[in-house]
Write a protein that holds these residues in place. Sequence first.
Motif, PDB file in Angstrom:
ATOM      1  N   ASN A  28       0.828  -1.220   0.000  1.00 18.14           N
ATOM      2  CA  ASN A  28       0.000   0.000   0.000  1.00 18.14           C
ATOM      3  C   ASN A  28       0.859   1.266   0.000  1.00 18.14           C
ATOM      4  O   ASN A  28       0.528   2.255   0.639  1.00 18.14           O
ATOM      5  N   GLY A  29       1.977   1.223  -0.678  1.00 13.21           N
ATOM      6  CA  GLY A  29       2.866   2.380  -0.757  1.00 13.21           C
ATOM      7  C   GLY A  29       3.779   2.545   0.443  1.00 13.21           C
ATOM      8  O   GLY A  29       4.517   3.515   0.526  1.00 13.21           O
ATOM      9  N   LEU A 133      -3.751   1.027   8.001  1.00 12.54           N
ATOM     10  CA  LEU A 133      -3.186   0.944   6.651  1.00 12.54           C
ATOM     11  C   LEU A 133      -1.731   1.399   6.558  1.00 12.54           C
ATOM     12  O   LEU A 133      -1.019   0.985   5.640  1.00 12.54           O
ATOM     13  N   VAL A 134      -1.294   2.246   7.467  1.00 16.03           N
ATOM     14  CA  VAL A 134       0.054   2.814   7.360  1.00 16.03           C
ATOM     15  C   VAL A 134       0.960   2.356   8.496  1.00 16.03           C
ATOM     16  O   VAL A 134       2.047   1.826   8.249  1.00 16.03           O
ATOM     17  N   ILE A 136       0.806  -0.039  10.956  1.00 22.55           N
ATOM     18  CA  ILE A 136       1.069  -1.468  11.187  1.00 22.55           C
ATOM     19  C   ILE A 136       2.021  -2.046  10.140  1.00 22.55           C
ATOM     20  O   ILE A 136       2.995  -2.708  10.494  1.00 22.55           O
ATOM     21  N   PRO A 137       1.804  -1.801   8.824  1.00 19.25           N
ATOM     22  CA  PRO A 137       2.811  -2.294   7.860  1.00 19.25           C
ATOM     23  C   PRO A 137       4.183  -1.651   8.054  1.00 19.25           C
ATOM     24  O   PRO A 137       5.216  -2.306   7.900  1.00 19.25           O
ATOM     25  N   MET A 138       4.187  -0.368   8.424  1.00 14.90           N
ATOM     26  CA  MET A 138       5.449   0.322   8.647  1.00 14.90           C
ATOM     27  C   MET A 138       6.207  -0.308   9.812  1.00 14.90           C
ATOM     28  O   MET A 138       7.429  -0.507   9.741  1.00 14.90           O
ATOM     29  N   LEU A 139       5.509  -0.645  10.883  1.00 12.55           N
ATOM     30  CA  LEU A 139       6.149  -1.293  12.032  1.00 12.55           C
ATOM     31  C   LEU A 139       6.711  -2.655  11.660  1.00 12.55           C
ATOM     32  O   LEU A 139       7.801  -3.029  12.110  1.00 12.55           O
TER      33      LEU A 139
END
Length: 164
Positions: A28-29, A133-134, A136-139
């Motif tokens: 998701n970017g 969206l941002v 959790i994936p970043m972590l």
Amino acid sequence: MKIFAAWAILTSILYVLQTSLFSMFAYNGISANLMLLLTLSVAFLLGHRYGVFMGFSAGLLQDLTSGSFFGCDIFSYMLIGLLCGKFSDHIFKEQFILPVLTSTVVTAMHYFIMVIFIYLLGYHLDLQRNLYLVLIPMLCYQLAFAYPVHKLVFEFNKYVKRWK
């Protein structure tokens, strides 16, 4: 001067990896933020002065090329470099678990600093959806890449210290 050039080359290599190679594996970017991990590692290994300088350099590089709000990354990375660098006197430099675990805290801190700047600039954000969206994936990305980046910076620092 050689040491400064070597650190600049390492920073450039990590930034190129972040913007070119890792963007192909983005979810998701969202991909790994190697500049944040580099700032964290330098601050833990070398102290708050070098952490703030690396935070400024990495944040400036990111702000100049990202096209988002100029100065937000600089401020966030410098603050993270200062806070993590203050703890560098109280940790063992050879310990790798603390920088890996701290990478999640620092990533969340960077995220919330950016959200606060967005709100202060008058933009609205669905925080609950954005967390899912941002953040959790970043972590997850930061946790996966924290050890390799810290190990690279640790070994690079040992190699560069021999030049003195």
